[in-house]
Design an enzyme around this catalytic site. Structure first.
Site, short mmCIF file in Angstrom:
data_model
loop_
_atom_site.label_atom_id
_atom_site.label_comp_id
_atom_site.label_asym_id
_atom_site.label_seq_id
_atom_site.Cartn_x
_atom_site.Cartn_y
_atom_site.Cartn_z
CG ASN A 166 -0.24 -0.01 2.51
OD1 ASN A 166 0.47 0.95 2.84
ND2 ASN A 166 -0.37 -1.08 3.28
N GLY B 246 -6.45 -9.08 -4.23
CA GLY B 246 -6.93 -9.49 -2.92
C GLY B 246 -7.86 -8.42 -2.37
CB VAL B 247 -7.82 -6.30 0.73
CG1 VAL B 247 -7.63 -7.46 1.67
CG2 VAL B 247 -6.57 -5.49 0.63
CG ASP C 203 2.55 -5.20 2.38
OD1 ASP C 203 3.78 -5.32 2.40
OD2 ASP C 203 1.95 -4.12 2.59
CB SER D 50 -4.87 -4.78 -7.68
OG SER D 50 -4.27 -3.51 -7.44
N1 AR6 Z 1 2.20 -15.56 -1.64
C1 AR6 Z 1 1.67 -15.30 -2.87
N2 AR6 Z 1 0.47 -14.68 -3.04
C2 AR6 Z 1 -0.21 -14.33 -1.93
C3 AR6 Z 1 0.28 -14.57 -0.62
C4 AR6 Z 1 1.55 -15.22 -0.50
N3 AR6 Z 1 2.11 -15.48 0.68
N4 AR6 Z 1 -0.65 -14.09 0.28
C5 AR6 Z 1 -1.67 -13.59 -0.45
N5 AR6 Z 1 -1.42 -13.74 -1.77
P1 AR6 Z 1 -3.44 -8.78 -1.36
P2 AR6 Z 1 -3.87 -6.28 -2.88
C6 AR6 Z 1 -2.22 -13.32 -2.94
O1 AR6 Z 1 -4.70 -8.60 -0.63
O2 AR6 Z 1 -5.18 -6.76 -3.36
C7 AR6 Z 1 -2.29 -5.42 1.95
O3 AR6 Z 1 -2.80 -5.27 3.24
C8 AR6 Z 1 -3.71 -13.14 -2.77
O4 AR6 Z 1 -4.38 -14.39 -2.87
O5 AR6 Z 1 -2.22 -9.23 -0.62
O6 AR6 Z 1 -2.93 -5.64 -3.87
C9 AR6 Z 1 -1.43 -4.26 1.51
O7 AR6 Z 1 -0.73 -3.68 2.59
C10 AR6 Z 1 -4.05 -12.21 -3.92
O8 AR6 Z 1 -4.25 -12.96 -5.12
O9 AR6 Z 1 -2.99 -7.42 -2.16
C11 AR6 Z 1 -2.42 -3.32 0.93
O10 AR6 Z 1 -3.05 -2.53 1.92
C12 AR6 Z 1 -2.77 -11.39 -4.10
O11 AR6 Z 1 -1.78 -12.02 -3.30
C13 AR6 Z 1 -3.44 -4.23 0.29
O12 AR6 Z 1 -3.35 -5.46 1.01
C14 AR6 Z 1 -2.90 -9.94 -3.69
O13 AR6 Z 1 -3.72 -9.81 -2.54
C15 AR6 Z 1 -3.11 -4.52 -1.15
O14 AR6 Z 1 -4.16 -5.26 -1.71
#
Ligand code: AR6
Length: 170
Positions: free
Chosen positions: A24, A119-120, A34, A117
């Protein structure tokens, strides 16, 4: 000539020159990938990130990997999905391109991307996979290996649907 691989698993375990974090704009950690990267890299990563002053959406910053097997972490800030009409595709494309640019500047040969992008931040997974694969293919010959790291088999299948010649690995 390089290749694009699709790997299912935890990006923090990958032995590549750089992994790309879905951060973020504070760069001070969070949940999802992250959080996993910060836990695996250790507290020195947060300390280092504090000195960087954040990162706008679409841009990227590079740090050491500290306790990770990867030498570097490239942190990029994906767009929050609203309805697709607020510049989200352009910003997501910027994330991939700016990450590749930083990687090239740092002599990185092997690089693994998380699904930024999706995930959340709520970017539709299929659209994000299509865009990621499109940009990765464009940079293929500038790197030894480009990895699309998926967290589930379903996500990996989605990438494979967009790129049938991409190698699937577990
Ligand atoms: N290894 C690989 N992929 C992963 C892992 C892992 N260990 N954990 C989750 N994913 P997100 P965003 C995947 O939510 O949507 C954070 O709080 C997950 O399944 O991590 O870009 C940051 O600080 C999904 O497909 O990232 C920001 O505030 C992908 O990673 C916010 O989330 C991305 O999900 C960013 O949101």
């Amino acid at each position: 000539m390089g290749q694009v691989c699709i790997v299912t698993g935890d990006i923090t375990r990958l032995k590549v020159d750089a992994i790309v974090n879905a951060a973020n704009s504070s760069l001070l950690g969070g949940g999802g990938v992250d959080g996993a990267i910060h836990r695996a890299a250790g507290p020195q990563l947060l300390e280092y990130c504090r000195s960087m002053g954040g990162c706008p959406t679409g841009e990227a910053r590079i740090t050491p990997g500290f306790n990770l097997p990867a030498k570097f972490v490239i942190h990029t800030v994906g767009p929050v999905w609203r309805d697709g009409g607020h510049g989200e595709p352009g910003l997501l494309q910027d994330c991939y391109e700016n990450s590749f640019r930083l990687a090239a500047e740092n002599d990185i040969r092997t690089i693994a991307f998380s699904a930024i992008s999706t995930g959340v931040y709520g970017y539709p997974k299929s659209l994000a996979a299509e865009l990621a694969i499109k940009v990765m293919r464009r940079y293929k010959d500038d790197f030894e290996e480009i990895v699309a790291c998926c967290f589930s088999q379903g996500d990996a299948d989605l990438y494979h649907d967009k790129c049938s010649e991409c190698r699937l690995m577990n």
